[in-house]
Structure formats: C-alpha cells, structure tokens
Design a protein around this motif. Sequence first.
Motif, PDB file in Angstrom:
ATOM      1  N   THR A  11      47.266  -0.596  10.951  1.00  0.00           N
ATOM      2  CA  THR A  11      47.651  -1.647  10.006  1.00  0.00           C
ATOM      3  C   THR A  11      49.128  -1.985  10.153  1.00  0.00           C
ATOM      4  O   THR A  11      49.521  -3.164  10.141  1.00  0.00           O
ATOM      5  CB  THR A  11      47.359  -1.187   8.565  1.00  0.00           C
ATOM      6  N   ALA A  12      49.956  -0.984  10.301  1.00  0.00           N
ATOM      7  CA  ALA A  12      51.398  -1.218  10.450  1.00  0.00           C
ATOM      8  C   ALA A  12      51.706  -1.970  11.732  1.00  0.00           C
ATOM      9  O   ALA A  12      52.539  -2.886  11.762  1.00  0.00           O
ATOM     10  CB  ALA A  12      52.143   0.121  10.425  1.00  0.00           C
ATOM     11  N   ILE A  13      51.001  -1.592  12.836  1.00  0.00           N
ATOM     12  CA  ILE A  13      51.235  -2.259  14.132  1.00  0.00           C
ATOM     13  C   ILE A  13      50.822  -3.727  14.051  1.00  0.00           C
ATOM     14  O   ILE A  13      51.529  -4.626  14.515  1.00  0.00           O
ATOM     15  CB  ILE A  13      50.468  -1.540  15.250  1.00  0.00           C
ATOM     16  N   VAL A  14      49.649  -4.001  13.443  1.00  0.00           N
ATOM     17  CA  VAL A  14      49.161  -5.386  13.305  1.00  0.00           C
ATOM     18  C   VAL A  14      50.150  -6.210  12.486  1.00  0.00           C
ATOM     19  O   VAL A  14      50.456  -7.369  12.796  1.00  0.00           O
ATOM     20  CB  VAL A  14      47.759  -5.397  12.665  1.00  0.00           C
ATOM     21  N   ALA A  15      50.671  -5.607  11.400  1.00  0.00           N
ATOM     22  CA  ALA A  15      51.621  -6.319  10.550  1.00  0.00           C
ATOM     23  C   ALA A  15      52.875  -6.696  11.313  1.00  0.00           C
ATOM     24  O   ALA A  15      53.423  -7.793  11.164  1.00  0.00           O
ATOM     25  CB  ALA A  15      51.968  -5.476   9.329  1.00  0.00           C
ATOM     26  N   VAL A  16      53.339  -5.781  12.171  1.00  0.00           N
ATOM     27  CA  VAL A  16      54.539  -6.056  12.970  1.00  0.00           C
ATOM     28  C   VAL A  16      54.288  -7.202  13.951  1.00  0.00           C
ATOM     29  O   VAL A  16      55.126  -8.108  14.159  1.00  0.00           O
ATOM     30  CB  VAL A  16      54.983  -4.780  13.707  1.00  0.00           C
ATOM     31  N   ILE A  17      53.088  -7.179  14.605  1.00  0.00           N
ATOM     32  CA  ILE A  17      52.753  -8.224  15.595  1.00  0.00           C
ATOM     33  C   ILE A  17      52.699  -9.589  14.930  1.00  0.00           C
ATOM     34  O   ILE A  17      53.248 -10.588  15.413  1.00  0.00           O
ATOM     35  CB  ILE A  17      51.416  -7.902  16.286  1.00  0.00           C
ATOM     36  N   ILE A  18      52.015  -9.671  13.773  1.00  0.00           N
ATOM     37  CA  ILE A  18      51.891 -10.948  13.055  1.00  0.00           C
ATOM     38  C   ILE A  18      53.258 -11.444  12.625  1.00  0.00           C
ATOM     39  O   ILE A  18      53.585 -12.633  12.721  1.00  0.00           O
ATOM     40  CB  ILE A  18      50.952 -10.789  11.842  1.00  0.00           C
ATOM     41  N   SER A  19      54.066 -10.540  12.144  1.00  0.00           N
ATOM     42  CA  SER A  19      55.393 -10.917  11.684  1.00  0.00           C
ATOM     43  C   SER A  19      56.234 -11.475  12.820  1.00  0.00           C
ATOM     44  O   SER A  19      56.982 -12.448  12.655  1.00  0.00           O
ATOM     45  CB  SER A  19      56.086  -9.707  11.050  1.00  0.00           C
TER      46      SER A  19
END
Length: 531
Positions: free
Chosen positions: A520-528
């Motif tokens: 979840t943290a990795i996905v959030a970073v990518i989207i950001s």
Amino acid sequence: MKKTLFFLVLILTTYSLAQIKPSYINRTDFFFSDSSKNLSNVSLNIAATDGVIDQNSYLVGPGDKLLIDIQGVTSLSGVAVVNFEGYIKIEQVGLIYVSGKTLFEVKELIKKEIKSIFNNVKITVTLVDFKKIKVTLLGNVAKPNTYIVTGNTRLLELINISYGLFDDSDLRNVSIMKISGQIKKYDLIRFIRNGDLSQNPFLTEGDRVIINKSDKLISIYGSVQYPGRYEYVEGDNLEGLISLSGGFVFSAKKDSIEIISYLEDYKNTSVKYVNYGELENSKIELKPGDRVLVRAKPEFLQENYVKVSGRVKYPGYFRIEKSKTDLKSLLLNEVGGFLEHASLKDAYIIRTQGNTEIDPEYDRLIKMQRGDMTDDEYDYLKARSRELKGKMVVDFEKLFNENDLKENLILRNNDEIYIPEEKDFITLVGQVVNPGNVQFNKRYSVDDYIQLAGGFSWRAVEGDVRVIKYNTKEWIDADDVEKLEPGDVIWIPEETPSPKFWDVFKDSMLIVGQVAALITAIVAVIISSRN
C-alpha cells in the motif's frame, strides 16, 4: 595530571586504611540495625538486679529507698527515701547526707548515727527500691540520646537498650564523664570475655557515656578461642591480648608465638618469637598494628580413618597407619573381604586430601552459553563435568584377581572406598514404550534392547539414539558402540513438537499484514509521483 593522580592514590589509600575495622565474635551484637526502633518504654523498665547488689560499688542517690529497722529499747521501722538534696530523714535521729556514697558506706553511716542516740539496739538497713537516673549515650552511635534508667543499670545494659553502634565503634576505650567532669575509661570487651565486673560499672545520675571510633588495632590469629582484630588500649600486652581472645585452644603451640610489629616508620615490620611458658611474670608490651600468630601443633590429635561402603563384609570406618596401611591389606584383613555380587570392575576410591584445587577454566566455561564456546572448549567442559572429583585410578580386578601389586595404593586420611554391586541390566531412558531396566545379555545389540522395551514410541527420534557408558559417562552414537556392558544407558530422544496451528496462523497473518502495508505504501508513492 600527575598531581591529580597523586591525590587520587592518596585518597584511595586513606580510604582503604579506614576500612580496617575491629572484627571479632560479639561485635555485631551491638551494631545499629533499625532506625525506627521505639525505645520510649524500654529504658524505664530495667529493675532486675545482678542477683545480690554489690554494696561496695552501688552508689546511693536521690530516689533510692532504704528500709531501716531498729530493734531494742524501742522498735522503729520505716522506709526512708533519699531526697533531691541527697539526705534521708530518720525519726528521732534527723537528717543524714548519703548521696554519692556506696551502699556499704551508707549502711555503716546510718548505724553509727542511730547508735549515737540509742544504746543496745539491733539495726538492719536494706535497699528496697532503686532511684531513676538520666544518662546520655554519645559519640559513634546510631542515635545520641538521653535515657531514663534505674540506678542499678550497668554500662553494657545501656548500650543494649540503645539504638545501636556503628561497626567501627571502639568498645575497649569507652569513656564515662561524671557530672564533676571526671572521666574514666572502661574496656567493655574485658567484661564480655572475662567477666571483669570493674569494666562494666554502675551508671550514676548525669553520666555521659562517650564511644569513639576505633583507629588503633591489634590482631591475634590462630589457635585462640576468639581470633580477630581488636581495638588497642594503652598498655596492652601479650598476656592480656591472649586472655582477651578467650585464651589458647587445646592444640595451641605455645613455644613459638609470633609477634609481627611495625617499625617506627610504620611501613616495614619486624618479627619476634616468644615461648609463652618462659614468660612467667614478664610482660611483653604491644603497640598499635601488632599482629600475634598462635600456631597449632602439627597433626595434633589427628585421626587417620578411611570409609568403606558397598558390597563388603564389614562396611564402616577403619583406622589406618599413616604412610603404611595399603588398600589390599585393609580390604582383606580389616574389612573382611567382598560379598557375593561385588563388582570389582566398578569399584573406586575417592581421595579428599589435596582435592581442593580450583579449575578456573572450568569455572569460566560453566558460566558461558554453548554458542560462545569453541568445540574444544565445549569438549573440555563435558569431560570435566563427567569426572568424579577426587577419583583415584585403581584397577581392583588386577589387584585382587591377578595380585598385581602395582595397583595397590597406600591409603590416606579420609579416603572413601566404594565397592558397588554388579549391575546385570541395561537401562533404557526416553522414547520407548516401556522405559526402565532390561536384563543384560552380551549377545544383544542396542536394537534388541529397544525391542525388548516395547520398541520406539511415536515421538522417538529413531536415528539419534545414544549410549551413555556406565564407567566413563561418555555419550556415543548407537551405531558406533562396539559392545554394550552392564550399567550402560540407552537414551532415545524425543522429537521436537511442531508449532501449534493457531501460533502458525497468527504469525502468518502478521506477516501478510506487514506485506500488505508495505505494498500500500509503495502504490501510494507511485501514484503521488505521477500526479
């Protein structure tokens, strides 16, 4: 830096010297123990006497009650109380000053005054009750305090009812200051050791008992009743110190008493030897720091015995002659030989003499975890752990069956000889159906004994069976055992239990949760980053 180091060494040296304190039996009885101790009532209740009051040492004072009985021409009887000015009043006689006089002197004075008025009378004077007095305990004590006690209270009793002393208090130079300012010193330990009542005086009104720190010591060690470090008293001598320490014990060697004294520089020492029997009336003065050594007579009343137990005709303790009695003659002639089924193969001797050596390497290893040891260290630890401490290497079979006198041992005091019973079984321990002893058969293998014990149980680790040898206590893989012997132990270990389902489930869910959070943290970073 050098100055700092010098002063540090000086402070540490001074501190270490200050730690040298008197040390002997009875001292701890007076030490401070409980600061909350309530003594408000204790000090008022000392009324018991030493038996018969010593009329030559008890001082009469205000509050004392005297029964005076006059029989003769007329009969007068009554109790006279010493008033606060030190007088008693006797009817038809008047006032008589008695304060500060001994009880004996007061009795004689009263009789004299009465006889000056009455003739041919019989006079009896008796002390019937004690005065109350105030005394103060000061100095190196847990709590300086003033106590109200009865007039028959002695010095030791005051200390016993106090809050206690510190462990460096001087009990041999106790000062008592009178109201007049006169100071007398008392050696309380001489009373405790020798019963010298003059060193345990009655206290009087207004006495100030002062106990100082001990800063001068003399020592006596060895064959005396109460060895230790004692406070030094001016004029101490060898005879007095020996008496103070309770005297010689029976084994004392009195002809070579050693006195170690400091020279005038108080750094170097000199040694002097004294034959106590030749001293007679001469006194050997002691100085602060002197040490007296009283040795014991060598091998005095030494009993030479050995203990024999097990399968012998007469087990027990047997006297031996030093450096003469040997193992074979003792067992055959004194002990009476062996009983049926005695195992000479397993017999052994434990020697206690000279068996006090410490193995620092073993002491070090036994405190370590296995993972912190090398393989050699672990092997050494196992080998030493299996040793029977003090066991002598003697082949009893060769000595008694083959008469091999090289195996014959000269016995020493306190040797222990043990002749066990023959073992005719193998012991199975661990994961077999019926653990226990199985009759020995030299044709049987390890597998045979396991089958006789019902076979492996369901949790057995079948490929890790060990044999523990009876004599050496060595652990050997079952596949490496060439021959089983009576007394050997077969050990079958237990399989380590599997983790419980719920524990596995919880751990798995915890890991899954952590992975999900990471994703979840990795996905959030990518989207950001795309935004």
